[in-house]
Design an enzyme around this catalytic site. Structure first.
Site, PDB file in Angstrom:
ATOM      1  N   LEU A  52       8.835 -36.609 -10.012  1.00 35.01           N
ATOM      2  CA  LEU A  52       9.842 -37.103  -9.077  1.00 35.01           C
ATOM      3  C   LEU A  52      10.075 -36.029  -8.015  1.00 35.01           C
ATOM      4  O   LEU A  52      10.183 -34.842  -8.329  1.00 35.01           O
ATOM      5  CB  LEU A  52      11.167 -37.395  -9.787  1.00 35.01           C
ATOM      6  CG  LEU A  52      11.315 -38.725 -10.527  1.00 35.01           C
ATOM      7  CD1 LEU A  52      12.652 -38.772 -11.247  1.00 35.01           C
ATOM      8  CD2 LEU A  52      11.192 -39.909  -9.578  1.00 35.01           C
ATOM      9  N   ASP A  53      10.161 -36.435  -6.740  1.00 31.55           N
ATOM     10  CA  ASP A  53      10.469 -35.493  -5.674  1.00 31.55           C
ATOM     11  C   ASP A  53      11.815 -34.823  -5.948  1.00 31.55           C
ATOM     12  O   ASP A  53      12.685 -35.409  -6.615  1.00 31.55           O
ATOM     13  CB  ASP A  53      10.544 -36.218  -4.334  1.00 31.55           C
ATOM     14  CG  ASP A  53       9.195 -36.763  -3.886  1.00 31.55           C
ATOM     15  OD1 ASP A  53       8.167 -36.192  -4.300  1.00 31.55           O
ATOM     16  OD2 ASP A  53       9.173 -37.756  -3.130  1.00 31.55           O
ATOM     17  N   PRO A  54      12.012 -33.608  -5.430  1.00 35.40           N
ATOM     18  CA  PRO A  54      13.295 -32.932  -5.659  1.00 35.40           C
ATOM     19  C   PRO A  54      14.512 -33.741  -5.246  1.00 35.40           C
ATOM     20  O   PRO A  54      15.552 -33.687  -5.914  1.00 35.40           O
ATOM     21  CB  PRO A  54      13.159 -31.653  -4.817  1.00 35.40           C
ATOM     22  CG  PRO A  54      11.693 -31.369  -4.818  1.00 35.40           C
ATOM     23  CD  PRO A  54      11.030 -32.727  -4.761  1.00 35.40           C
TER      24      PRO A  54
END
Length: 309
Positions: A52-54
């Site tokens: 998951l992206d930050p």
């Protein structure tokens, strides 16, 4: 005297509700630190299924011990996302990691125009991952090259979108619910949909609400994971993979964990031939197995008895 064998931790998975601002790797490190503090060894394996992206939140499935052998299976499950896009803006990362820049002279878009554009992004489609992504280019991560200012060329790949619907639109912000297969980039969808509408867009929020049988129901935050709580948070439910689960006796468990065949006749445990999960009498995972028509179980992925709790 030789060194004692390394401890064997329980094989299990837990579902984290990843908060924004935390990388997937950092979340895994928290679980790994708790496992080490619990006495499960310095080399205990811990991995996550699907980055998951930050800025993203939601379901991050973390696998511990021999359950790391199931990472690919989790990643292959369909996923559901709730995404928010800021229309008529652009950024190199296609999200708000970089400051969005307004697009000059943007078109005025109606809800009907957006709805009419969605069908082109359903089914099997070709999609190019963002330059700021973990895709490898020449042996290096694309995002590292992009941050160094290098030109990044990434080949498109085939992805699947099962469902796509608008959840909100106010002329500037667009909400989408997306059900898709593995390898799909939500930021790329925002880029491509906006382009089809004659503008640009950046992703400003993303929630992953489901991966296959894993959702936010019962998910925990990284702060909930400690050496004391970790054993109770781990589980390995074969049903979450859509598999029938069989129970075996101690002798069968020993054979299957050792990679040997065992037999559970269909009259003793109804079901269909094919892949299944097997547990021992106290509920511990034994293996994933292929069940033949005569009831013979052929182990494919085995889970040894843990030597630490």
């Amino acid at each position: 005297m030789g060194k004692p064998p390394p401890p064997i931790p329980p094989a299990g998975l837990l579902v984290l509700n990843k908060p924004a601002g935390v990388t997937s790797r950092a979340a895994v490190n928290i679980v790994q630190g708790a496992a080490r503090d619990a006495g499960w060894g310095r080399r205990v394996k811990v991995g996550h299924a699907g980055t998951l992206d930050p800025i993203a939140t939601g379901v991050l499935v973390v696998c511990v011990g021999k359950a790391t052998r199931l990472i690919d299976r989790v990643q292959a499950q369909p996923k559901t996302y709730e995404a928010g896009f800021l229309l008529h803006t652009s950024s190199p990362s296609l999200d708000v990691e970089h400051e969005p820049v307004p697009v000059p002279n943007p078109p005025s878009l109606s809800r009907d125009q957006i709805d009419a554009a969605l069908p082109a992004f359903l089914g099997e489609i070709d999609q190019t991952p963002p330059a700021f992504s973990a895709v490898k280019v020449g042996g290096r991560r694309a995002y590292k090259l992009a941050r160094e200012g290098e030109e990044v060329t990434i080949e498109s790949k085939r992805v699947r979108v099962d469902r796509l619907e608008v959840t909100g639109y106010d002329g500037e912000r667009l909400g989408l619910r997306i059900e898709c297969g593995s390898g799909f980039y939500v930021r790329s969808l925002g880029r491509d949909l906006a382009k089809a509408l004659g503008t640009e867009a950046v992703m400003e929020s993303l929630l992953r609400s489901r991966i296959g049988g894993f959702d936010l129901d019962g998910a925990v935050t990284p702060d909930d994971v400690t050496a004391e709580s970790l054993p109770g948070l781990l589980s390995l439910s074969f049903e979450r993979f859509g598999l029938t689960t069989l129970t075996c006796d101690d002798a069968q468990a020993g054979d299957l964990r050792g990679g040997r065949y065992a037999q559970i006749p269909f009259q003793d445990a109804p079901g269909e031939p094919g892949e299944c999960g097997v547990r021992d009498k106290v509920g511990r995972p034994v293996c994933l197995a292929e069940r033949d028509r005569d009831g013979t179980l052929r182990p494919k992925v085995t889970f040894p008895l843990p030597t630490v709790e």
